[in-house]
Design a protein around this motif. Sequence first.
Motif, PDB file in Angstrom:
ATOM      1  N   ILE A  15       0.891  -1.172  -0.042  1.00 27.56           N
ATOM      2  CA  ILE A  15      -0.141   0.109  -0.148  1.00 27.56           C
ATOM      3  C   ILE A  15       0.698   1.204   0.072  1.00 27.56           C
ATOM      4  CG2 ILE A  15      -1.645   1.346   1.306  1.00 27.56           C
ATOM      5  CD1 ILE A  15      -2.657  -1.220   2.332  1.00 27.56           C
ATOM      6  N   TYR A  16       2.033   1.279   0.861  1.00 24.43           N
ATOM      7  CA  TYR A  16       2.800   2.378   0.882  1.00 24.43           C
ATOM      8  C   TYR A  16       4.197   1.941   0.226  1.00 24.43           C
ATOM      9  CZ  TYR A  16      -0.768   4.071   4.178  1.00 24.43           C
ATOM     10  OH  TYR A  16      -1.752   4.354   4.757  1.00 24.43           O
ATOM     11  N   PRO A  17       4.404   2.426  -0.945  1.00 24.38           N
ATOM     12  CA  PRO A  17       5.566   2.031  -1.704  1.00 24.38           C
ATOM     13  C   PRO A  17       6.781   2.637  -0.871  1.00 24.38           C
ATOM     14  CG  PRO A  17       4.235   2.786  -3.426  1.00 24.38           C
ATOM     15  CD  PRO A  17       3.448   3.032  -1.770  1.00 24.38           C
ATOM     16  N   LEU A  18       7.982   1.829  -1.276  1.00 23.30           N
ATOM     17  CA  LEU A  18       9.243   1.947  -0.464  1.00 23.30           C
ATOM     18  C   LEU A  18       9.739   3.453  -0.783  1.00 23.30           C
ATOM     19  CD1 LEU A  18      11.289  -1.245  -0.471  1.00 23.30           C
ATOM     20  CD2 LEU A  18      10.302  -0.150   1.322  1.00 23.30           C
ATOM     21  N   LYS A  19       9.581   3.941  -1.772  1.00 22.88           N
ATOM     22  CA  LYS A  19       9.964   5.458  -2.508  1.00 22.88           C
ATOM     23  C   LYS A  19       9.230   6.496  -1.605  1.00 22.88           C
ATOM     24  CE  LYS A  19      11.463   3.844  -6.804  1.00 22.88           C
ATOM     25  NZ  LYS A  19      11.847   4.163  -8.259  1.00 22.88           N
ATOM     26  N   SER A  20       7.896   6.388  -0.950  1.00 21.48           N
ATOM     27  CA  SER A  20       7.288   7.183  -0.259  1.00 21.48           C
ATOM     28  C   SER A  20       7.724   7.250   1.026  1.00 21.48           C
ATOM     29  CB  SER A  20       5.810   6.644  -0.030  1.00 21.48           C
ATOM     30  OG  SER A  20       5.486   5.539   0.784  1.00 21.48           O
ATOM     31  N   THR A  21       7.359   8.227   1.866  1.00 20.14           N
ATOM     32  CA  THR A  21       7.866   8.665   3.134  1.00 20.14           C
ATOM     33  C   THR A  21       7.571   7.481   4.190  1.00 20.14           C
ATOM     34  OG1 THR A  21       8.046  11.154   2.991  1.00 20.14           O
ATOM     35  CG2 THR A  21       7.987  10.100   4.945  1.00 20.14           C
ATOM     36  N   LEU A  22       6.000   6.963   4.190  1.00 22.97           N
ATOM     37  CA  LEU A  22       5.783   6.378   5.178  1.00 22.97           C
ATOM     38  C   LEU A  22       6.044   4.916   4.550  1.00 22.97           C
ATOM     39  CD1 LEU A  22       1.846   6.886   5.099  1.00 22.97           C
ATOM     40  CD2 LEU A  22       3.330   6.815   6.988  1.00 22.97           C
ATOM     41  N   PRO A 138       2.517  -3.871 -17.068  1.00 22.77           N
ATOM     42  CA  PRO A 138       1.776  -2.541 -16.181  1.00 22.77           C
ATOM     43  C   PRO A 138       1.337  -3.307 -14.823  1.00 22.77           C
ATOM     44  CG  PRO A 138       1.784  -2.088 -18.310  1.00 22.77           C
ATOM     45  CD  PRO A 138       2.306  -3.335 -18.425  1.00 22.77           C
ATOM     46  N   ALA A 139       0.636  -4.514 -15.283  1.00 20.64           N
ATOM     47  CA  ALA A 139      -0.069  -5.369 -14.440  1.00 20.64           C
ATOM     48  C   ALA A 139       0.814  -5.712 -13.183  1.00 20.64           C
ATOM     49  CB  ALA A 139      -1.041  -6.377 -14.989  1.00 20.64           C
ATOM     50  N   ARG A 140       2.084  -6.408 -13.702  1.00 19.62           N
ATOM     51  CA  ARG A 140       3.058  -7.043 -13.078  1.00 19.62           C
ATOM     52  C   ARG A 140       3.594  -6.104 -11.952  1.00 19.62           C
ATOM     53  NH1 ARG A 140       5.393 -11.761 -14.206  1.00 19.62           N
ATOM     54  NH2 ARG A 140       3.234 -12.305 -14.883  1.00 19.62           N
ATOM     55  N   TYR A 141       4.015  -4.972 -12.664  1.00 13.47           N
ATOM     56  CA  TYR A 141       4.540  -3.757 -11.667  1.00 13.47           C
ATOM     57  C   TYR A 141       3.814  -3.223 -10.898  1.00 13.47           C
ATOM     58  CZ  TYR A 141       7.308   0.284 -10.824  1.00 13.47           C
ATOM     59  OH  TYR A 141       7.963   1.213 -10.267  1.00 13.47           O
ATOM     60  N   ARG A 142       2.480  -3.176 -10.940  1.00 14.16           N
ATOM     61  CA  ARG A 142       1.396  -2.768 -10.056  1.00 14.16           C
ATOM     62  C   ARG A 142       1.312  -3.557  -8.791  1.00 14.16           C
ATOM     63  NH1 ARG A 142      -1.756  -1.112 -14.503  1.00 14.16           N
ATOM     64  NH2 ARG A 142      -2.763  -3.060 -14.435  1.00 14.16           N
ATOM     65  N   SER A 143       1.150  -5.038  -9.259  1.00 18.07           N
ATOM     66  CA  SER A 143       1.357  -5.949  -8.267  1.00 18.07           C
ATOM     67  C   SER A 143       2.576  -6.056  -7.381  1.00 18.07           C
ATOM     68  CB  SER A 143       1.140  -7.331  -8.896  1.00 18.07           C
ATOM     69  OG  SER A 143       1.119  -8.411  -8.092  1.00 18.07           O
ATOM     70  N   ARG A 144       3.730  -5.920  -7.968  1.00 18.98           N
ATOM     71  CA  ARG A 144       4.987  -6.094  -7.096  1.00 18.98           C
ATOM     72  C   ARG A 144       5.216  -4.870  -6.501  1.00 18.98           C
ATOM     73  NH1 ARG A 144       9.556  -8.955 -10.499  1.00 18.98           N
ATOM     74  NH2 ARG A 144       7.927 -10.619 -10.497  1.00 18.98           N
ATOM     75  N   GLY A 145       5.143  -3.562  -7.253  1.00 16.10           N
ATOM     76  CA  GLY A 145       5.425  -2.474  -6.724  1.00 16.10           C
ATOM     77  C   GLY A 145       6.699  -1.921  -7.098  1.00 16.10           C
ATOM     78  N   TYR A 146       7.373  -2.496  -7.854  1.00 22.13           N
ATOM     79  CA  TYR A 146       9.030  -2.142  -8.133  1.00 22.13           C
ATOM     80  C   TYR A 146       9.493  -3.092  -9.155  1.00 22.13           C
ATOM     81  CZ  TYR A 146      10.686  -6.186  -5.546  1.00 22.13           C
ATOM     82  OH  TYR A 146      10.995  -7.382  -4.698  1.00 22.13           O
TER      83      TYR A 146
END
Length: 246
Positions: A15-22, A138-146
């Motif tokens: 939900i909160y990707p690593l590149k975000s502050t959270l 795009p689908a795989r990237y959204r699922s994995r997040g990176y």
Amino acid sequence: MRNYYPNFFKQFIHIYPLKSTLGRFWQVSLDFLFPRKCLGCDKNGTWLCPACLDRLPRSYSPTEDKIFSVFEYGTPVMKQVIWRLKYKRSLELAETLARPMYETLIEELCEKSYFVQLSPTSHQPQAKIILIPAPLSPARYRSRGYNQAEELARQIARLNPDQFEVRTDIIKKIKDTPTQVSIKNREARLKNLKDAFVVRYPISQNKTIFVIVDDVSTTGATISEIHQLLARSGCRNVYGLVVAHG
């Protein structure tokens, strides 16, 4: 596999990707709650310590034509390293693996006279090196997040920003294909990736060197498919670079 996070924590990271502050705060919290241990010797504080990195078997023989690999994939430690990097967001491993990937690439390109040696320890490229991470759909990237290939490419480029440029806009994956690891036959792997990628950005060839970066090459199908696309676009100096082969 060991050193995994419970499902709740993995869902939070999604939900909160690593590149975000959270996301970064949460990753620090996870590291505190579930300390990193070397996959080779259980040393605290890292997924792969320098000593275990040095002990990994090197891949000295060429895999496929124009694909450079650094390590053999068949060892238990390397399999866990790739698994953590690819599926568990252990992105510190991209930084750890970048140095041996960089050194392997420079050594191979030096042999092909793409560099001018200035001193016994210094080489100057004759052309810019463009690193192209093998893209996810795009689908795989959204699922994995990176994209682990992109993380590897960016860490390599950080070692010499004047020499490398990472480009994620040249090649796009437009088909959400089954994972290559689920397909054992090379012919079937090639068929699986047929028309999965497209060139999406005009390419200025000149003397540019293009290097397709990925984590593992088994049959070379992914890099081969991208290589063919670049070749049809007029690129002559195209290579592949992977962490491991097997």
